[in-house]
Design a protein around this motif. Sequence first.
Motif, PDB file in Angstrom:
ATOM      1  N   GLN A  79      23.450  -5.201  52.932  1.00  0.00           N
ATOM      2  CA  GLN A  79      24.460  -4.331  52.159  1.00  0.00           C
ATOM      3  C   GLN A  79      25.408  -5.281  51.258  1.00  0.00           C
ATOM      4  O   GLN A  79      25.735  -4.736  49.928  1.00  0.00           O
ATOM      5  CB  GLN A  79      25.584  -3.978  53.280  1.00  0.00           C
ATOM      6  CG  GLN A  79      26.404  -2.873  53.092  1.00  0.00           C
ATOM      7  CD  GLN A  79      27.050  -2.442  54.233  1.00  0.00           C
ATOM      8  OE1 GLN A  79      26.976  -3.318  55.272  1.00  0.00           O
ATOM      9  NE2 GLN A  79      27.658  -1.214  54.273  1.00  0.00           N
ATOM     10  N   VAL A  82      23.349  -5.388  47.944  1.00  0.00           N
ATOM     11  CA  VAL A  82      23.289  -4.221  47.277  1.00  0.00           C
ATOM     12  C   VAL A  82      24.533  -3.777  46.579  1.00  0.00           C
ATOM     13  O   VAL A  82      24.478  -3.565  45.376  1.00  0.00           O
ATOM     14  CB  VAL A  82      22.926  -2.924  48.153  1.00  0.00           C
ATOM     15  CG1 VAL A  82      23.064  -1.848  47.575  1.00  0.00           C
ATOM     16  CG2 VAL A  82      21.564  -3.173  48.664  1.00  0.00           C
ATOM     17  N   SER A  83      25.720  -4.180  47.097  1.00  0.00           N
ATOM     18  CA  SER A  83      26.931  -3.860  46.474  1.00  0.00           C
ATOM     19  C   SER A  83      27.210  -4.918  45.344  1.00  0.00           C
ATOM     20  O   SER A  83      27.649  -4.477  44.270  1.00  0.00           O
ATOM     21  CB  SER A  83      28.043  -3.928  47.358  1.00  0.00           C
ATOM     22  OG  SER A  83      28.100  -5.093  48.069  1.00  0.00           O
ATOM     23  N   GLU A  86      25.155  -3.332  42.449  1.00  0.00           N
ATOM     24  CA  GLU A  86      25.835  -2.088  41.955  1.00  0.00           C
ATOM     25  C   GLU A  86      27.136  -2.734  40.830  1.00  0.00           C
ATOM     26  O   GLU A  86      27.243  -2.094  39.894  1.00  0.00           O
ATOM     27  CB  GLU A  86      26.533  -1.354  43.014  1.00  0.00           C
ATOM     28  CG  GLU A  86      25.627  -0.420  43.690  1.00  0.00           C
ATOM     29  CD  GLU A  86      26.077   0.163  44.998  1.00  0.00           C
ATOM     30  OE1 GLU A  86      25.485   0.936  45.691  1.00  0.00           O
ATOM     31  OE2 GLU A  86      27.288  -0.150  45.376  1.00  0.00           O
ATOM     32  N   ILE A 102      16.602  -8.370  46.665  1.00  0.00           N
ATOM     33  CA  ILE A 102      16.845  -7.104  47.566  1.00  0.00           C
ATOM     34  C   ILE A 102      15.440  -6.871  48.078  1.00  0.00           C
ATOM     35  O   ILE A 102      15.279  -6.475  49.328  1.00  0.00           O
ATOM     36  CB  ILE A 102      17.617  -6.028  46.942  1.00  0.00           C
ATOM     37  CG1 ILE A 102      19.129  -6.644  46.984  1.00  0.00           C
ATOM     38  CG2 ILE A 102      17.343  -4.805  47.521  1.00  0.00           C
ATOM     39  CD1 ILE A 102      19.949  -5.490  46.010  1.00  0.00           C
TER      40      ILE A 102
END
Length: 470
Positions: A79, A82-83, A86, A102
Amino acid sequence: MKLYVIVLLCALFTLTQQAPSPRDKCSCELTNSEKAFPHEKLGSVETNALKCNSNITPQKTLELESLLLGLERRLPQLQDDVSMLEREDDGDLYAVISLQVIENELREIKLFMDRLNSTTLGHQHLTADTSQQLEELKAEMQELETYDIMQVVKTQRANKDLKKELDQCSNGLATIQPTQPLQGNCPHGKFLNVTGPRVYTAGEYPGSYKYGAWGQDPKPQAGKESWYWLVMLTSSNRYANYVRLYSSLSSLIVGVSTPGNVQISPSNPTTNTIQGPNVVLYGGELYYNCYNLDSVCRFNLTSQTVDTLQLPKGTRFNSKGNFCHLDECYPFTDLDLATDESGVWVIYTTTQDFGNLVLSKVEEGEPLRLGQTWHTSVLKQGVTNTFMACGVLYATRYLNKELEEIFYSFDTTTGEQRFNIGIFIKKMSPNIYALNYSPVDQMLHAYCDSYMVSYKVLFNRNGYADNVFY
Ligand SMILES: *[C@@H]1O[C@H](CO)[C@@H](O)[C@H](O)[C@H]1NC(C)=O
Ligand SMILES: *[C@@H]1O[C@H](CO)[C@@H](O)[C@H](O)[C@H]1NC(C)=O
Ligand SMILES: *[C@@H]1O[C@H](CO)[C@@H](O)[C@H](O)[C@H]1NC(C)=O
């Protein structure tokens, strides 16, 4: 219950047999309203119950538990990554790199899920089988209970329940009593107990290397907080020349070593490579017994350089001052390195101490040097391993294949030693070759006959939450 029925029947039988002379013959008719006790049935119930017991082993539940634990620690990391992706997603190079990270992570998680899937499928079958068997056993036992005319079983059960309540009641009273003075200078309070295992895994090389050590760096470099390390004695069960790194506990369990190896020397054994299993990683540096020397070696994983620290004259080395139990000494366990809240320690023995344990603080700075030393009165040959927690030395001994006992402690703050600790460690295999405490999460990491096992240490200031959950 059997006995009563048999005695009763025998008495009646003897009565009918004692028929006197034919003249005053008197007949006595025995009509037994009770059915004969079905011994074969009880026998088959017993065998079935035994079978049921041997199908469900603690290993099976543990396997699942450690897989879930691994997954639980893996997902938040994904998580985070992934952030981060982003945030970085502006089409440049960083995003591409993160994407690869990832992808790797997803691959690892997929591996995990596959293992979990096969484990759970196995368990589902086992559970279905077992619950059916249990239902059958229960029905059979209820039927058998109708033969219990003397109510023996029922009374025994009632007694057992009463005893349990009494125990609970007296335990409740015990916890209310004021606690004993704290041992050492410990933020967690008094060392109470060891529970678990929490993790039990064969790792990447199942069964290949009998001796080794593993754990987590208590003072990790930034970004390496979740890393785990593993050192296996890959040569002659005595020597090692590299540290293997894993980016998380779950990677270690599924056996995916992403950072890979950091090598001390390409050949093994040679000057300043590892001798013996009791090594620790602290502050990005590995502390261990240098090959063929009465010295502590410190290997900096970043600069890949080694410092050495000479131990006092008379220090036993080269498998002359080992941990032992009655049947066996553990080879090349002369020096036991340990970590706790205050840093690194070395536990060893010397000729002038007549084989008793000696404990020294290792001052980790530059240059590496030996700090204060304490002399104990416990013979190293009667000890299987040691670890430090909150400035207190704990020693274990071998009880049997299933149990190891923490029997001894030496408090460096007060100088007090105790021989009656009486805390037990439930083993998954007979020999614990390396045992070390992690001050990060108060876990004990053990390396036992090629398995990596961890336990939770309970302190009285962990709060009750810990005591409930672990
Ligand atoms: C779990 O394993 C079974 C049998 O091998 C397979 O049919 C199923 O698709 C798997 N499930 C997942 C989520 O991988
Ligand atoms: C320590 O933990 C074990 C295992 O959980 C338990 O059986 C035992 O009763 C505990 N001992 C004490 C003194 O609390
Ligand atoms: C290990 O070596 C690196 C690179 O030379 C250095 O920056 C670091 O401080 C060293 N680690 C320790 C704990 O001294």
